[in-house]
Enzyme design. Structure first.
Site, mmCIF file in Angstrom:
data_model
loop_
_atom_site.group_PDB
_atom_site.id
_atom_site.type_symbol
_atom_site.label_atom_id
_atom_site.label_comp_id
_atom_site.label_asym_id
_atom_site.label_seq_id
_atom_site.Cartn_x
_atom_site.Cartn_y
_atom_site.Cartn_z
ATOM 1 N N HIS A 235 -6.067 -6.425 -1.171
ATOM 2 C CA HIS A 235 -5.105 -5.390 -0.796
ATOM 3 C C HIS A 235 -4.012 -5.961 0.102
ATOM 4 C CE1 HIS A 235 -3.971 -1.188 -0.662
ATOM 5 N NE2 HIS A 235 -3.863 -1.238 0.650
ATOM 6 N N ASP B 43 -8.490 -6.245 -5.199
ATOM 7 C CA ASP B 43 -8.340 -4.945 -4.528
ATOM 8 C C ASP B 43 -8.775 -3.829 -5.462
ATOM 9 O OD1 ASP B 43 -7.569 -2.835 -2.855
ATOM 10 O OD2 ASP B 43 -5.503 -2.875 -3.581
ATOM 11 N N SER C 155 0.824 -1.209 0.000
ATOM 12 C CA SER C 155 0.000 0.000 0.000
ATOM 13 C C SER C 155 0.863 1.265 0.000
ATOM 14 C CB SER C 155 -0.967 -0.038 1.187
ATOM 15 O OG SER C 155 -1.972 0.939 1.060
#
EC number: 3.4.16.-
Length: 442
Positions: free
Chosen positions: A407, A350, A178
């Site tokens: 994610h 994601d 991320s």
């Protein structure tokens, strides 16, 4: 999904446990003899603080886990969660790829059979100060951004290696997910710069790998809406308005039509877990977790005197929003030009930082480097099944998807994630055909 309450209890146990037994070459005060409720294991664990600014009392908290087998010869892997402001210990270590998961009631621990410490020694750091139990005695330090975060991490690593001198010469891999798409490239960049200036110790960086990374904000934002549309979550009209009216590179230029379309998109996707679009949203669980978290006492409060409770993602930070717009491709280019392999991997479920933008940005980076395609885009396999899709450029730049992951790739698809990580760390390409002998333990 593992409850936040369970994670909090596990972390509180971790750093409030009594430190026992001296570990040769390693800091006696940081050795964790045993976590209450943990299964019997043969590897050691360490946890504690490293001061990165003694004058202002700024310290980062870490959790280090030895490899299951032959830790004296295994490499060291640093893992950072993103946010910015989310805990690498609560997230990475106890939710995704560490050796233990909390039990459902949060009162014990169970083994993670797909922990990445099957392949490497693991280091998790709560960064920057203000995240988890990393702290500063100067409140203004919580007004931070990429540059200060990366500089603190460089100081942390230098001082952490002084605590663990036997690890200084180990192969070092820098990984995360991320917003670590900002942390890891910039950290690798400053480490390589440090190495070029140092006449003594040099970091032995062997590669970086980042999952669903924020690399170029305007492109990643736009791709999210393309992802929504391609999965039937927003209308044609909303998608076309966003494509034609939104200037994500300069939010001040966004028209009213763009803003209205984004609001409409939010309404249409309101009841979807954007981080994993296949998971149902469990509202009672979310509310209950928040209430429990707010009642938790700060971890190790008597030592650090933290005036706030631990949370998975910090509400203490005032992180620079402008830094999110920094383009990470130039940093990645310098890293690759230093002959350091880079892997970008994406969970395909994601929508927050979808694979479409990462794949396109990796290809553009390859073109900028004048790299030829060394592995054409195609499926890779694990346990006789498609694990995802992969392509490679110039033998140094890899993009891979992980089928069914989201994610947090190691949480959603732990076996495929471990297989991919082991391949990356051992300098192997992902297999392009089914292999009956394929193992997660390699």
């Amino acid at each position: 999904m593992v409850s936040s309450r369970a994670v909090v209890m596990a972390i509180m146990v971790l750093v409030t446990v009594q430190w026992l037994v001296f570990a040769e070459g390693y800091p006696e005060e940081d050795l964790v003899a045993r976590l209450p409720g943990q299964p019997n294991v043969g590897f050691r664990q360490f946890a504690g603080y490293v001061d990165v600014d003694s004058e202002n009392g700024r310290s980062l908290f870490y959790y280090y886990v030895e490899a299951v087998k032959e830790p004296d010869t295994k490499p060291l892997t640093l893992w950072l969660n993103g946010g910015p402001g989310c805990s690498s210990v609560g997230g990475g270590a106890f939710t995704e790829l560490g050796p233990f998961y909390p039990t459902g009631d949060g009162r014990g621990l169970r083994l993670n059979s797909m922990s990445w410490n099957k392949a490497s020694n693991l280091l998790f750091v709560e960064s920057p100060a203000g995240v988890g139990w990393s702290y500063s005695n100067r409140s203004s330090d919580y007004n931070t951004g990429d540059k200060s975060t990366v500089n603190d991490m460089l100081v942390f690593l230098l001082r952490w290696f002084n605590k663990f001198p036997e690890l200084k010469s180990r192969d070092l891999f820098l990984t995360g997910e991320s917003y670590a798409g900002h942390y890891i490239p910039q950290l690798a960049d400053v480490i390589l710069s440090y190495n070029s200036r140092s006449s003594g110790f040099k970091f032995n960086v062997k590669g970086i790998a980042i999952g669903n990374p924020l690399l170029k904000l305007d492109r990643d934002f736009a791709a999210a809406y393309e992802y929504f549309w391609s999965h039937g979550m927003i209308s044609d009209e909303v998608r076309l308005t966003i494509m034609n009216q939104c200037d994500f590179a300069n939010p001040k230029n966004m028209s009213n039509a763009c803003i209205y379309a984004i609001v409409e998109s939010s309404v249409l996707t309101e009841y979807i877990n954007s981080y994993h679009i296949l998971l149902d949203v469990c509202y009672p669980s979310i509310v209950q977790q928040e209430l429990r978290l707010k009642k938790m006492n700060a971890l190790h409060a008597n030592r650090t005197r933290l005036p706030y409770e631990w949370t998975m993602c910090s509400n203490r930070l005032n992180y620079s929003g402008i830094d999110g717009y920094i383009d990470m491709l130039p940093s990645l280019k310098r890293i690759i030009q230093n002959q350091t392999p880079v892997w970008i991997f994406s969970g395909d479920q994601d929508s927050v930082i979808p694979l479409q933008s990462s794949r396109t940005l990796v290809r553009e980076l390859a073109e900028d480097l004048n790299f030829k395609t060394t592995i054409p885009y195609g499926a890779w396999f694990h346990k006789e099944q498609v694990g995802g899709w992969v392509t490679e450029y110039g033998n140094l730049l890899t993009f891979a998807t992980v089928r069914g992951a989201a994610h947090m790739v190691p949480y959603a698809e732990p076996s495929r994630a471990l297989h991919m990580f082991s391949s990356f760390m051992n300098g192997r390409r992902l297999p392009n055909k089914p292999d009956l002998k394929s193992s997660t333990d390699d």
